[in-house]
Design an enzyme around this catalytic site. Sequence first.
Site, PDB file in Angstrom:
ATOM      1  N   ASP A 199      43.792  39.749  38.292  1.00  0.00           N
ATOM      2  CA  ASP A 199      44.199  41.021  37.698  1.00  0.00           C
ATOM      3  C   ASP A 199      45.521  41.550  38.245  1.00  0.00           C
ATOM      4  O   ASP A 199      46.278  42.205  37.533  1.00  0.00           O
ATOM      5  CB  ASP A 199      43.100  42.066  37.886  1.00  0.00           C
ATOM      6  CG  ASP A 199      41.957  41.872  36.899  1.00  0.00           C
ATOM      7  OD1 ASP A 199      42.189  41.241  35.854  1.00  0.00           O
ATOM      8  OD2 ASP A 199      40.843  42.350  37.172  1.00  0.00           O
ATOM      9  N   SER A 202      30.675  42.732  42.417  1.00  0.00           N
ATOM     10  CA  SER A 202      31.904  43.296  41.874  1.00  0.00           C
ATOM     11  C   SER A 202      31.793  43.193  40.357  1.00  0.00           C
ATOM     12  O   SER A 202      31.595  42.093  39.824  1.00  0.00           O
ATOM     13  CB  SER A 202      33.119  42.513  42.377  1.00  0.00           C
ATOM     14  OG  SER A 202      34.279  42.959  41.724  1.00  0.00           O
ATOM     15  N   ARG A 211      43.377  44.291  30.431  1.00  0.00           N
ATOM     16  CA  ARG A 211      44.497  44.618  31.318  1.00  0.00           C
ATOM     17  C   ARG A 211      45.784  44.986  30.567  1.00  0.00           C
ATOM     18  O   ARG A 211      46.428  45.977  30.911  1.00  0.00           O
ATOM     19  CB  ARG A 211      44.753  43.487  32.322  1.00  0.00           C
ATOM     20  CG  ARG A 211      43.565  43.151  33.215  1.00  0.00           C
ATOM     21  CD  ARG A 211      42.857  44.374  33.757  1.00  0.00           C
ATOM     22  NE  ARG A 211      41.784  44.045  34.682  1.00  0.00           N
ATOM     23  CZ  ARG A 211      40.605  44.654  34.694  1.00  0.00           C
ATOM     24  NH1 ARG A 211      40.342  45.597  33.797  1.00  0.00           N
ATOM     25  NH2 ARG A 211      39.688  44.332  35.576  1.00  0.00           N
ATOM     26  N   ASP A 269      37.509  53.686  45.423  1.00  0.00           N
ATOM     27  CA  ASP A 269      38.747  53.029  45.849  1.00  0.00           C
ATOM     28  C   ASP A 269      39.980  53.663  45.215  1.00  0.00           C
ATOM     29  O   ASP A 269      40.958  53.969  45.914  1.00  0.00           O
ATOM     30  CB  ASP A 269      38.692  51.532  45.525  1.00  0.00           C
ATOM     31  CG  ASP A 269      37.670  50.804  46.390  1.00  0.00           C
ATOM     32  OD1 ASP A 269      37.288  51.352  47.437  1.00  0.00           O
ATOM     33  OD2 ASP A 269      37.247  49.702  46.006  1.00  0.00           O
TER      34      ASP A 269
END
Length: 397
Positions: free
Chosen positions: A124, A175, A95, A14
Site C-alpha cells: 500500500d 490486520s 488506494r 494509528d
Amino acid sequence: MTERVVLAYSGGLDTSVCIGWIAEETGAEVIAVAVDVGQGGEDLDVIRKRALDCGAVEAEVADAKNEFADEYCLPAIKANALYMDRYPLVSALSRPTIVKHLVAAAKKHGATTVAHGCTGKGNDQVRFEAGISSLAPDLKCIAPVRDYAMTRDKAIAFCEEKNLPIATTKKSPYSIDQNVFGRAVETGFLEDIWNAPIEDVYEYTENPATQREADEVIISFKEGVPVAIDGKPVTVLQAIQQLNERAGGQGIGRIDMVEDRLVGIKSREVYEAPGAIALITAHQELENVTVERELARYKRQVEQRWGELVYDGLWFSPLKRALDGFINEANQAVSGDIRMTLHGGRAVVTGRKSDQSLYDFNLATYDTGDTFDQSLSKGFIELFGMSSKIAAKRDLA
C-alpha cells in the site's frame, strides 16, 4: 506560512495518533481526509469530529462508494482482474480512489505533503505514493509508521499522554482492510502458512459447508457493465452489494493464498470477495459467448498485465490507461444474461443468453440441421500442421 500535511485518515488509533505525531515531528498543520469506499464502520460525521478533536485543523470526509464502484471496481470486472489468477484486487482498487481525494484536498488547502499510515513492508505504501506522484509530482509523501518508527506501543502511549478521544483497546489479532468489493485479512496465526483459517476470520461470507438451499441468480450486462439482477435494474454499486449478500450467504468468494508482494516477499492472505467473484465469473462466461476467439486470447494476456499493474500501484500509469482503452473496446459486444447457481461456496454458470452471441447452434450441433462443412477439415489440418510436419521430418531423420 505554516506547512500543511494532508493525512489519509481512517478514524482508528494509528491515524488519529498520526495527527499529533506529524505535527510534533514536522511542525506542520494536519488536514485529515477520510474516504468511504464501502468499508462500513462508523458514520463519516463521527470520524470527521474525531479528527478535529485529535488536533486536525481541517477534516474532510467523502462518500465515494459509487465513484469506487463505477470508476475502479467496474474496470476490474471488465478486465476479469484476478492477480495470480485468484485475487480480485480488493485493496489495490481502493488506494487510487483514496489517492485522488488526498491530492484534491492537498490542492484545495495548499498542502505540500501527503501522509499515510502504511508500513515499509507492504504494497500500500507504493500504491499511495506512486499514485500521488502520478497525479501531483510536486507533493511530498511521508509515512509516520515507516519514517518515524511509530509503533503501536508508542501510539498508545502518545494517545494516553495527550488524552486523545479514542479508545486504546486490545488490538485485533488480525490486520484487516475492507471495502465494498471485498475484505482482506492477514497477520496473527495466519502468518504460519500451515495453519488453516478459522471461522472467526470471516465476516462477508457464511460457512460454505453449512447445508442450505441453492440460490439461482440472473446477471444482465450491457457492454461489460452489470445493469440488472434478476431483471431489476441496478447500479454497479448495487450489483456488488446485492451479490455480496447473496453469494456471501452461500460461502462464495473465500480465498486463502500465498501471494507475491511487490516488495519481494511472499505473504499469506485470506480474502473474502463474494460479489466480485460472482460478477467476474459471470462476466468471463458472457465473454466466452460474445468475444471473437483471437480477441479473447489476446485479452487474457492483457488481463494478467492489467492486474499486475494495478496490484503494483500503477493505476495512473500510461500503460494502465492504454490497456483500459483496449479492455473497453473488447467489451463492446459483452451484453446479455448469465444464469448462475450460487451454492456450497461456488458460483456455477448454468445458462447464457445474448443478442451478441457468436455461438451458432447450426454450426455446433451434431444432429440434423448441421451446417458445418466437414469436408473442409481435412485440407485445413494438412495446411495447419504443415510447418510442424516438415520440422518433424528433419528432426526425426
